[in-house]
Design an enzyme around this catalytic site. Structure first.
Site, short mmCIF file in Angstrom:
data_model
loop_
_atom_site.label_atom_id
_atom_site.label_comp_id
_atom_site.label_asym_id
_atom_site.label_seq_id
_atom_site.Cartn_x
_atom_site.Cartn_y
_atom_site.Cartn_z
N CYS A 69 0.82 -1.22 0.00
CA CYS A 69 0.00 0.00 0.00
C CYS A 69 0.85 1.26 0.00
O CYS A 69 0.52 2.25 -0.66
CB CYS A 69 -0.94 -0.01 1.19
SG CYS A 69 -0.10 -0.17 2.79
N HIS A 363 -2.09 0.62 7.03
CA HIS A 363 -2.40 0.80 5.62
C HIS A 363 -2.15 2.25 5.22
O HIS A 363 -2.42 3.17 6.00
CB HIS A 363 -3.87 0.44 5.36
CG HIS A 363 -4.25 0.37 3.93
ND1 HIS A 363 -3.60 -0.44 3.01
CD2 HIS A 363 -5.22 1.01 3.21
CE1 HIS A 363 -4.16 -0.30 1.82
NE2 HIS A 363 -5.13 0.58 1.92
N ASN A 384 -7.93 4.71 -2.46
CA ASN A 384 -7.35 3.46 -1.98
C ASN A 384 -6.62 2.76 -3.13
O ASN A 384 -6.58 3.27 -4.26
CB ASN A 384 -8.45 2.57 -1.40
CG ASN A 384 -7.90 1.56 -0.40
OD1 ASN A 384 -6.70 1.39 -0.26
ND2 ASN A 384 -8.79 0.90 0.31
#
Length: 441
Positions: A69, A363, A384
């Site tokens: 991520c 994250h 995201n």
């Protein structure tokens, strides 16, 4: 010592069976699962996907079954600048290229730590920690900048995603087994008084083996290439032949040294306007270490909003799986009705959650917008890297109360810091232990 008493269980069972709301919850949960059964739909409906400041609506990428991520969100931040500067739409930079060198450098960083601790027994806590996970997928902003400033960037088509990159379980298990075996060899060399020349020669050989392994899994990084493209006006452009480092320096009009990482951790002995580091948290030998400036959340929000107002997204790290509804793409403290459904309350205050390992930064994503009412934020637009199926074509909504509780780090241009904040950031950091929960995954 307290034992569970059978008579107590009879009373608990009777009370449960006599409470209709819990029986209703039981029926729903057993058939549909927990979160689906206790979702607060009115909370979802109260968060429309509209923002008064909206910076970025790029196509959402997909890291799939990998812990990259920080890689994806960092490259999304840089590609935004490239697209804006060169008038390109939906350009993609290669996460696999960055990931390749992260793995290579983390292996070498592990070797250095093994040599530094070779005089300690295997039962030593630090040695045990090193050998348990020699390397892993996770990272942070400074680790990304270490790689980019050393190796540059390449467009995605020059080093596209591979099956091992989409699901990194296999490569991590294999690579960690190899690194553990290498550690045994290096410890033996040090403890048998091998010369520095001999040790360096062995490490070069081990790194050559690692390069081969990573090339087989992710492809071989290009040394030179020519990038050709048409801008939004269909005008043709070419970079000419460049190295990845030349491509980054010439094509990405951004100075990564201008950005600092903020931390919000109230209480627990952490002081505001104090810079913190983390021991042994690096990926490149000689690279930049992690530095967090701990600030109150209202100051962190102020700087994030200032950067958004200047038409620039913000990289941030949070605990995304807390109070998160994936189908709706909503991060909200009220999205699940735990109290009414189960009769319990979850969560502690922010600092205590970290101390008790209930929550930590897990994250990284990109803040791309904010909704301001009377100049105060109510919700945030989040890009995201889980593909375009969840939420709003891959974008999430983070409400302000969730941000307060579960956002830990943001990266902002240092021009948004006050003079006091900048002076605090420049002071020597306090190093947190290597096992701290503030270490991002």
């Amino acid at each position: 010592m307290v034992q569970i008493d059978n008579e107590d269980l009879k009373q608990v069972r009777s009370e449960f069976l006599d409470t209709p709301k819990y029986r209703n919850t039981q029926n729903a949960v057993m058939k549909n699962g927990i979160k689906k059964s206790i979702t607060n739909q009115s909370e979802i409906n109260s968060h429309p996907f509209v923002f008064s400041i909206d910076v970025d609506s790029n196509k959402v990428l997909n890291q799939k079954q990998s812990g990259r991520c920080w890689d994806f969100s960092g490259l999304n931040f840089i590609r935004y600048h490239i697209e804006k500067e060169h008038h390109i739409k939906d350009m993609e930079l290669s996460p696999s290229y960055v990931y390749f060198y992260d793995k290579l450098e983390k292996g070498n960083y592990f070797y250095q730590n093994i040599i530094n601790t070779a005089d300690r027994p295997l039962s030593d806590r630090l040695v045990n920690w090193l050998l348990t996970t020699p390397q892993q997928d996770g990272g942070d902003w400074p680790l990304l900048t270490n790689l980019i400033e050393k190796y540059g960037l390449v467009p995605n088509e020059l080093m596209p995603e591979t099956k091992p990159a989409w699901n990194t379980t296999e490569i991590n298990r294999m690579y960690n087994r190899k690194l553990d075996k290498d550690a045994m060899k290096l410890r033996d060399l040090v403890n048998n008084n091998a010369s520095d020349t001999k040790i360096k020669s062995v490490i070069r050989q081990l790194n050559q083996e690692n390069y081969r392994v990573l090339s087989i899994c992710f492809g071989t990084p290009p040394e030179k290439f020519t990038y050709e493209y048409r801008d939004k006006n269909k005008k043709y452009h070419t970079t000419g032949e460049v190295t990845p480092l030349e491509f980054y320096k010439k094509f990405a009009d951004i100075n990564l040294d201008d950005y600092v990482e903020l931390m919000n951790l109230p209480g627990g002995g952490y002081k505001y306007n104090q810079t913190y580091g983390i021991e042994l948290c690096n990926n490149v030998v000689g690279g930049k270490n992690i530095r967090y400036l701990n600030v109150p959340m209202h100051d962190m929000r102020r700087m994030v909003i200032d950067q958004l107002k200047d038409d620039e997204p913000v990289w941030f790290a949070c605990d995304v799986l807390q109070e998160w509804n994936n189908p709706a793409g909503l991060l909200s403290l009220k999205v699940y009705d735990w109290k009414r459904s189960f009769g319990i309350s979850l969560g502690k205050d922010k600092a205590t959650r970290v101390q008790y390992r209930e929550s930590m930064p897990t994250h990284a994503m990109l803040i791309c917008g904010v909704d301001l009412h009377d100049n105060e934020p109510t919700k945030w637009k989040v890009q995201n890297s889980w593909g375009d199926k969840p939420g709003h074509k891959g974008y999430f909504i983070m409400d302000n109360s969730w941000m307060d509780q579960y956002t830990y780090n943001t990266v902002v241009n240092k021009k948004y810091l006050t003079d006091t904040e900048r002076a605090a950031y420049e002071k020597a950091e306090i190093n947190l232990p290597y096992w701290t929960a503030m270490l991002s995954d």
